[in-house]
Structure formats: C-alpha cells, structure tokens
Design an enzyme around this catalytic site. Structure first.
Site, short mmCIF file in Angstrom:
data_model
loop_
_atom_site.label_atom_id
_atom_site.label_comp_id
_atom_site.label_asym_id
_atom_site.label_seq_id
_atom_site.Cartn_x
_atom_site.Cartn_y
_atom_site.Cartn_z
N ASN A 45 -8.02 -17.24 1.26
CA ASN A 45 -7.82 -17.53 2.68
C ASN A 45 -9.20 -17.78 3.27
OD1 ASN A 45 -7.27 -17.60 5.37
ND2 ASN A 45 -6.80 -15.40 5.56
N TRP A 46 -9.48 -19.06 3.56
CA TRP A 46 -10.82 -19.43 4.05
C TRP A 46 -10.97 -19.24 5.55
CZ3 TRP A 46 -11.98 -24.61 1.01
CH2 TRP A 46 -12.33 -24.28 -0.32
N LYS A 47 -9.88 -18.88 6.21
CA LYS A 47 -9.94 -18.65 7.67
C LYS A 47 -10.62 -19.84 8.36
CE LYS A 47 -10.04 -13.81 6.55
NZ LYS A 47 -10.02 -12.47 7.05
N HIS A 77 -0.19 -13.88 8.74
CA HIS A 77 -1.43 -13.15 8.47
C HIS A 77 -1.73 -12.24 9.67
CE1 HIS A 77 -5.70 -12.32 7.93
NE2 HIS A 77 -5.49 -12.57 6.65
N GLU A 131 -4.30 -11.62 11.29
CA GLU A 131 -5.11 -12.22 12.36
C GLU A 131 -4.25 -13.14 13.23
OE1 GLU A 131 -8.24 -13.73 9.85
OE2 GLU A 131 -8.90 -11.67 9.48
N GLU A 169 -1.14 -6.61 2.94
CA GLU A 169 -2.51 -6.60 3.45
C GLU A 169 -2.66 -5.50 4.48
OE1 GLU A 169 -4.66 -10.44 2.57
OE2 GLU A 169 -3.89 -10.63 4.59
N GLY A 194 -11.46 -7.46 5.65
CA GLY A 194 -12.81 -7.76 6.14
C GLY A 194 -13.63 -6.52 6.45
N SER A 205 -10.28 -6.87 1.19
CA SER A 205 -11.60 -6.62 0.58
C SER A 205 -11.58 -6.67 -0.94
CB SER A 205 -12.17 -5.29 1.09
OG SER A 205 -12.37 -5.34 2.50
C1 PEP Z 1 -7.55 -11.83 4.29
O1 PEP Z 1 -8.03 -12.34 5.28
O2 PEP Z 1 -6.40 -12.14 3.95
C2 PEP Z 1 -8.35 -10.87 3.53
C3 PEP Z 1 -7.77 -10.16 2.60
O3 PEP Z 1 -9.69 -10.80 3.86
P1 PEP Z 1 -10.83 -9.97 3.06
O4 PEP Z 1 -10.66 -10.27 1.60
O5 PEP Z 1 -12.12 -10.51 3.63
O6 PEP Z 1 -10.60 -8.53 3.38
#
Ligand code: PEP
Length: 252
Positions: A9-11, A95, A97, A167, A173, A213
């Site tokens: 997931n490049w956001k 997601h 976010e 998640e 993050g 993470s």
């Molecule tokens: C995500 O945004 O789906 C995610 C898991 O981010 P990160 O790996 O940076 O925690």
C-alpha cells in the site's frame, strides 16, 4: 491451499516516474519466486504507469480505494469500471486511513465489496481495532462486526476472490506489531465470522493478510502462520529492495 498474498500500500507516495523506477528495480528481485502472489497498490495517478511497467511480470497492480457505482456526478471519485478498463486487478477496501479521514464506514465497505466482485476486481477488505478498543476488550466485537457488515448480502457462490486484511490500527505506521499470537487470534475470529456469514468452506479458503509495521526482519514470523496468509505492507513497501525482501522472507 491458500496461496500467500503480499500486497504493498503506497498511500499518497510516488509519482508515475517513481513508480516506474520502483518496478524496474523490483521486478528482477521477485521474478524467480512463485510461492506468493504480489500486488502493488499505487496512488490513482500512478496506476497506469505501474500497470505498463509490470506488464508480463508476476506482479499485479491494484487501487487503494474506489467508488461503488459505475459512473455518476461524484467529483474526485474513480469507479470499478474505470479501474478495470486500465487493467487494475485488485482494490483495497476500507483501509483504516479511509475510515478515519474519509468517512468510510462498514456500510460503504459492503457496497464497495459487492461492486468489486461484480466487476471482477479482487477486493482486499481491511478490518482492525483501535488501541482503545483493544484495551477495552472490544477487539472480538469490532472484528466480528466489521467482517459481518462487510459481507452482508454477499452470495457465497461469488465470494471466492475476497481477501481480508487484519490491520490493528495501533500497529499501522507505528513500528509496533501485533505478536504472532495476537495476530493468529484475530485471524481466527475473522475466519469464524466469515464461516458464519458465508460458509465454512469459503472461510477455509479465504486469505487473511496481516498488516501493521511489517518489515523484512519480521516478515518471516508475521506473514505466514496457520491462519495468516500474507501481508499488507505500507512504509516498508516504498523501497523496492525492502519490499522484495519481505516477499522473499515470507516464503514458509
Ligand atoms: C498499511 O498502511 O496498510 C500498513 C500496514 O502500513 P505500515 O506497514 O506502514 O504499518
């Protein structure tokens, strides 16, 4: 029986040129592996460049969100028809976010999930509890509700492509990861809810990814346990070498 899936997931990172440069480095690093399915989810403006750069490779390209309708007066939105038309194969849905900043709800997740299935896009549905919910012992309730509403009205006969991603919001993050035990427990809860909402057979074949993470050094312990069928990776997916290491380290 469940092929692991490792998704990036490049956001809101990477221009089309940066996405192309990533793929130039990344594709040779994973071209020999076949244990996992690999999906990159760039921003909308980098989808076309990524799809072109990944053509003919073993890497798929998906979107980070979409609307559930085919077309309409919805300024700024992108429809499943549009994603299919450019060759996207997957889509992230719900997601945290999107839920936190863009009013995504369990109800819109359900609408989007149905639309993805109707259009032949592979949906990766994100569920997960906030820290306060975990501390208040509400994790099971939150995961069961999010999963149940996401699956409302879905015909088991059409559900095979669905992928879930657990998640925990407190692990996204933050550098904090769920322990393998916490993740396994959550994945079992989600799988049991899929069995109740659809059928035990669908639950047994549905892939449930862990996200939060994931890095090259914890991928081997977090990505692929009994009930964990891959990973959804944010920060560590932005660097081609790091994400390739995650893909390679996730081989059981
Ligand atoms: C995500 O945004 O789906 C995610 C898991 O981010 P990160 O790996 O940076 O925690």
């Amino acid at each position: 029986m469940r092929k692991p899936l490792i998704a990036a997931n490049w956001k809101m990172f990477k221009t089309p040129a940066e996405a192309t440069a990533f793929l130039t480095t990344f594709l040779p690093l994973v071209s020999q592996q076949s244990h996992a399915e690999v999906v990159l989810c760039p921003a909308m403006t980098s989808l076309a460049a990524s799809i072109a750069a990944a053509a003919g490779s073993n890497v798929h390209i998906g979107a980070q969100t979409m609307h559930w309708l085919d077309s309409g007066a919805y300024t700024g939105e992108t429809s499943p028809t549009m994603l299919k038309a450019i060759g996207a194969t997957h889509v992230l849905i719900g997601h945290s976010e999107r839920r936190q900043y863009f009013n995504e709800t369990d109800t819109t997740v359900n609408l989007k999930l149905k639309a993805a299935l109707a259009h032949g896009l592979i949906p990766i549905v994100c569920v997960g509890e906030h820290l306060e919910e975990r501390e208040a012992d509400l994790t099971a309730k939150v995961l069961e509700l999010q999963t149940a509403v996401a699956l409302e009205g879905i015909d088991a006969a059409t559900a095979a492509p669905i992928v879930f991603a657990y998640e925990p919001v407190w692990a996204i993050g933050t550098g904090r990861t769920a322990t393998p035990q916490i993740a396994e427990q959550a994945h079992k809860l989600i799988r049991n809810q899929i069995a109740s909402s659809l059928t035990p057979a669908i639950a047994a074949s549905t892939r449930i990814l862990y996200g939060g993470s994931v890095k090259p050094d914890n991928a081997a312990t977090l990505c692929c346990l009994e009930d964990i069928d891959g990973a959804l990776v944010g920060g560590a997916s932005l660097d081609p070498t790091s994400f390739a290491q995650i893909v390679l380290n996730s081989a059981a």
